[in-house]
Structures are given as C-alpha cells and as structure tokens.
Design an enzyme around this catalytic site. Structure first.
Site, PDB file in Angstrom:
ATOM      1  CB  SER A 109      -1.170   0.011   1.383  1.00  0.00           C
ATOM      2  OG  SER A 109      -1.794   1.312   1.434  1.00  0.00           O
ATOM      3  CE1 TYR A 133      -6.418   5.027  -1.658  1.00  0.00           C
ATOM      4  CE2 TYR A 133      -4.244   4.411  -0.321  1.00  0.00           C
ATOM      5  CZ  TYR A 133      -6.631   3.951  -0.453  1.00  0.00           C
ATOM      6  OH  TYR A 133      -6.655   3.279  -0.181  1.00  0.00           O
ATOM      7  CB  THR A 159      -7.098   2.588  -4.879  1.00  0.00           C
ATOM      8  OG1 THR A 159      -5.406   1.591  -4.333  1.00  0.00           O
ATOM      9  CG2 THR A 159      -7.469   2.223  -3.719  1.00  0.00           C
ATOM     10  CE  LYS A 249      -7.442  -3.034  -2.868  1.00  0.00           C
ATOM     11  NZ  LYS A 249      -8.468  -1.810  -2.821  1.00  0.00           N
ATOM     12  CG  HIS A 273     -11.341   0.688   0.118  1.00  0.00           C
ATOM     13  ND1 HIS A 273     -10.401   1.320  -0.756  1.00  0.00           N
ATOM     14  CD2 HIS A 273     -10.261  -0.026   1.361  1.00  0.00           C
ATOM     15  CE1 HIS A 273      -9.249   1.484  -0.057  1.00  0.00           C
ATOM     16  NE2 HIS A 273      -9.292   1.499   1.347  1.00  0.00           N
TER      17      HIS A 273
HETATM   18  C1  FNR Z   1      -7.212  -1.877   3.437  1.00  0.00           C
HETATM   19  N1  FNR Z   1      -7.202  -2.226   2.116  1.00  0.00           N
HETATM   20  C2  FNR Z   1      -6.869  -0.642   1.227  1.00  0.00           C
HETATM   21  N2  FNR Z   1      -6.939  -0.374  -0.214  1.00  0.00           N
HETATM   22  C3  FNR Z   1      -5.500   0.347  -0.584  1.00  0.00           C
HETATM   23  O1  FNR Z   1      -6.179   0.312  -1.358  1.00  0.00           O
HETATM   24  N3  FNR Z   1      -5.293   0.639  -0.212  1.00  0.00           N
HETATM   25  C4  FNR Z   1      -5.162   1.254   1.572  1.00  0.00           C
HETATM   26  O2  FNR Z   1      -3.597   1.677   2.354  1.00  0.00           O
HETATM   27  C5  FNR Z   1      -5.760  -0.176   1.941  1.00  0.00           C
HETATM   28  N4  FNR Z   1      -5.887   0.000   3.009  1.00  0.00           N
HETATM   29  C6  FNR Z   1      -6.807  -1.107   4.127  1.00  0.00           C
HETATM   30  C7  FNR Z   1      -6.221  -1.840   5.306  1.00  0.00           C
HETATM   31  C8  FNR Z   1      -7.286  -2.287   6.162  1.00  0.00           C
HETATM   32  C9  FNR Z   1      -6.793  -2.202   7.473  1.00  0.00           C
HETATM   33  C10 FNR Z   1      -7.641  -2.729   5.665  1.00  0.00           C
HETATM   34  C11 FNR Z   1      -9.373  -4.087   6.068  1.00  0.00           C
HETATM   35  C12 FNR Z   1      -7.949  -2.470   4.034  1.00  0.00           C
HETATM   36  C13 FNR Z   1      -8.493  -2.461   1.109  1.00  0.00           C
HETATM   37  C14 FNR Z   1      -8.243  -3.334   1.000  1.00  0.00           C
HETATM   38  O3  FNR Z   1      -7.066  -3.636  -0.296  1.00  0.00           O
HETATM   39  C15 FNR Z   1      -8.986  -4.534   0.456  1.00  0.00           C
HETATM   40  O4  FNR Z   1     -10.096  -3.852  -0.832  1.00  0.00           O
HETATM   41  C16 FNR Z   1     -10.405  -4.997   1.011  1.00  0.00           C
HETATM   42  O5  FNR Z   1     -10.061  -5.421   2.335  1.00  0.00           O
HETATM   43  C17 FNR Z   1     -10.994  -6.680   0.786  1.00  0.00           C
HETATM   44  O6  FNR Z   1     -11.827  -6.842   2.025  1.00  0.00           O
HETATM   45  P1  FNR Z   1     -11.015  -8.264   2.541  1.00  0.00           P
HETATM   46  O7  FNR Z   1     -10.817  -9.213   1.830  1.00  0.00           O
HETATM   47  O8  FNR Z   1     -11.181  -7.112   3.514  1.00  0.00           O
HETATM   48  O9  FNR Z   1     -12.872  -8.304   3.039  1.00  0.00           O
END
Ligand code: FNR
Length: 381
Positions: A109, A133, A159, A249, A273
């Site tokens: 990330s 981002y 994203t 994404k 997300h």
């Molecule tokens: C995320 N997600 C996320 N996505 C992204 O593009 N950049 C980020 O920094 C983050 N940070 C983040 C932190 C935490 C704690 C979570 C749980 C999720 C979203 C992540 O990439 C993904 O889309 C989701 O987590 C998918 O859903 P599940 O597998 O967690 O249910």
C-alpha cells in the site's frame, strides 16, 4: 501450536481479537456506515450454491496460474493494506516474506509502514506490485512512483474508490488515531496487551511514505492528503508514464470496467474496498459476472471484498475472476501470530481451495464453470 489449531480464517480472527488492542482490531475488522457493504458481500458468498461433477479424476489438482503475466502458485493475492505494522510490528516485511515463501503475489500500500525498497528486497523475484493513491501533492506522488519503478515493482495498482474517506464508525467511536495515542483508556489496554504495546513503543516509529510527524485520525489523513479531483484523465496520464502493468482497483460497474480497458489499463479489480468506503455497496461477486460479460473472456478481471475462505475464492473464480484478493484474512493471521499467522492463513486458503475444487470435480482452475456455483437471484432484476 496455537496457530495450528486455527482451522479457519474465522479462528484466526478470534485469535487476532485477543492479541490486539480493541481499536486496532476494529480498524481492521470494521467497515463504513452500517457495514452493509461488507455484510452483503459476505452473505452473497455464504448463499452461493455449489454443485459440480462427480467421478472426475481429481487426484492431482493444479492451482498455479499467471496474473499480470507473472507465475504464481495460486490465484490468491495479498492486497494492499495501510499501517500494517500497527496490526503487528513485523508488518509488511512479514507479509512480503510469506508471500514469497508461498509464491503468491503481494501488493504494497501507499500507506504502508515499511519503506517500499525494503519490501521489494524481501520480495525478491516474487511478484510484488505497488498500490497508488494519488495525493494532492502531485510531485510527492510522482516521486513515490519513481521509487516504485526503480525498485522493480512490476505493476501499479491505482485505487480509485477513495476520493474521500468512508465513514468508519468504529474508528470514530474508538477515537483511533495514527499513531495510536496513550490515553487513560489505552493505558488500561496496555495491561491486557503488553506485547503489542511493547512492540509499538520499542520498534521504529510508524513512519511511512511521506508523513513523518503525522498525528490524527485515518479519515483526517485521507481527506487531507488524497486528491478528490482525480479523473479518467489522470488514469490516462498514469498509463502513459508507467512502463509496467496498470490495475484499476475499486471498479464497481461494467460500464467503468469497459472504460478502463478502453484507456489501456491491463486489469481491473472489482472492489468496494472491503466495505470500508461506500455504504450499501453492491457485492463485488454480484458485479463480477456483469463485468465479465461486458469485457469478454480475454481481459484480466480481479475481485475482492469479504473473501474469508477457499470456497469464497472458488466461487469468484467460477464466475470469471482471474485472481481473488484478500485484505482482512491475512491481517487476522498477522495479528494472531506475525509472519507465522500469515503463513497459517495462506495454508488454510490453499487447502480449502484445493478441497473445494476436488469436491466440485475440478482439477484445474480453467475447468471451473459458473454453473457449479449458483448465485441467488438479484432481487432488483
Ligand atoms: C484496506 N484496503 C486498502 N486498499 C488500498 O487500496 N489501499 C490501502 O491502503 C488499503 N488499506 C486497507 C487497510 C485495511 C486494514 C483493510 C482491511 C483494507 C482495502 C483492501 O485492499 C481490500 O480492498 C479489502 O481489504 C478487501 O476486503 P477484505 O478481504 O478485507 O474483506
């Protein structure tokens, strides 16, 4: 031994809850608003009906495939998650290490808490991608992209569902800040989670990409840093300047998926997300067949959100996903036991995917068919 007793991701989640402060567990586990985007997604997976074929020779199952042109041992991707060192001090390094050991792809990330060069080093030849981002500070974004290119990240995962912060009510109610602050409430928490606090206070500070002395809530950070004026023109610009693969994404409709491919991106990740942004979101598994129909069979389409078992992964694969990404599932493992917990999560997924395919009478991913996984009828159509 404790990790070995975790038979499912849900078991790892229970262990994670015991091993981390409440506000950190909630940050990971929670979603936006009434959390319906997440619960609906989970429900759709749970309500899928499996029936495959019998009497096929399924003695040897092959889960290996290529994603974005790179060889992996299974189509499960460890998705980008911010502040990973807050869940467990081993953080992104542990995730990259276990991804490499298991030969699965990992996307770091923008909000990672380990320098991207270090994660690239740990990843070595294993597929590692950089999630981007776009910030209001565009020069800082460009610098980050340059660093990712120089350290060998082969794909940029852009994203697009986080123009503003989702309303994550658990974080609001817990008063979570980055980094976590010592307050009378958290002081009490130290007694019950001494290991976690000890690690937070004795390892390097949670310094990441561009902010060194930040203190505030996650929502404040997103709304202050991220650029809410980003459009398709920026995607076209990124496509032109990045030499490797580009993944969008956060695509939530067939129309946007078509538009993305028209602009020359290499893949789309259907995602809301993990329910952390828009509330009442359509389940990505619901959108997946629509996207697949609109873009045809050749385009690379990925999906995530609420995937907590190998059966979930198989359901998405059967409906045309080329890879299935997870966030929370591996973070539960990380919180439960550092890198060994991530390893356990990957083992659970691998054995569940394998067994589910065998019980559907399928030994190769390409042989999975949508008819084997019926989805309940969408009440709106
Ligand atoms: C995320 N997600 C996320 N996505 C992204 O593009 N950049 C980020 O920094 C983050 N940070 C983040 C932190 C935490 C704690 C979570 C749980 C999720 C979203 C992540 O990439 C993904 O889309 C989701 O987590 C998918 O859903 P599940 O597998 O967690 O249910």
């Amino acid at each position: 031994a404790r990790l070995a007793r975790a038979a499912t991701i849900d078991d790892l989640r229970d262990q994670a809850r015991r091993h981390t402060p409440r506000s950190v567990f909630d940050y990971t586990d929670g979603a936006a608003d009434d959390e319906s985007s997440l619960t609906r997604s989970r429900e759709l997976y749970a309500r899928a009906e499996f029936a495959g074929q019998v009497l096929n020779d399924i003695a040897a199952v092959d889960l290996s495939t290529t994603i974005l042109g790179e060889q992996v041992s299974m189509p499960l991707v460890l998705g980008p998650t911010g502040f990973t060192r807050m869940m467990n001090h081993e953080g992104e390094t542990a995730v990259a290490h276990e991804a490499r050991r298991a030969q699965v792809a990992y996307s770091l990330s923008t909000m990672g808490t380990t320098p991207l060069e270090r994660v690239a080093e740990v990843s070595g030849p294993n597929p590692h991608w950089f999630q981007l981002y776009l910030w209001q500070d565009r020069p800082a974004s460009i610098e980050l992209i340059e660093r990712a290119r120089e350290s060998g990240y082969s794909a940029l995962v852009v994203t697009v569902d986080t123009a503003v912060a989702g309303n994550r009510l658990r974080d609001v109610r817990n008063g979570l800040t980055i980094p976590p602050k010592l307050t009378p409430k958290t002081f009490l928490d130290m007694a019950t989670h001494p290991g976690w606090w000890g690690n937070l206070l004795t390892t390097e500070p949670l310094e990441f990409a561009s902010l060194s002395n930040w203190e505030g809530t996650v929502a404040e950070m997103i709304n202050k840093m991220f650029d809410p004026s980003v459009t398709w023109d920026d995607v076209a610009w990124l496509r032109g300047m990045w030499p490797g693969k580009v993944v969008l994404k956060g695509i939530q409709s067939a129309e946007d998926a078509v538009r993305a491919f028209d602009l020359g991106v290499d893949a789309v990740l259907i995602s809301q997300h993990g329910g952390r942004q828009i509330g009442r979101g359509r389940p990505p598994l619901r959108v997946l067949p629509e996207v697949r129909e609109a873009v045809g069979g050749e385009r690379e389409v990925f999906v995530d959100g609420g995937v907590m078992s190998g059966a979930d992964v198989v359901a998405a694969l059967a409906h045309g996903a080329d890879s299935v990404w997870v966030g929370r599932a591996y973070l539960y493992g990380l919180m439960a036991g550092g890198h060994l917990g991530v390893r356990r999560a990957l083992e659970i997924f691998r054995s569940e995917i394998t067994r589910t395919m065998q019980l559907l009478g399928v030994s190769r991913i390409a042989d999975l068919r949508p008819e084997y996984v019926r989805l309940p009828v969408d009440p709106t159509v």
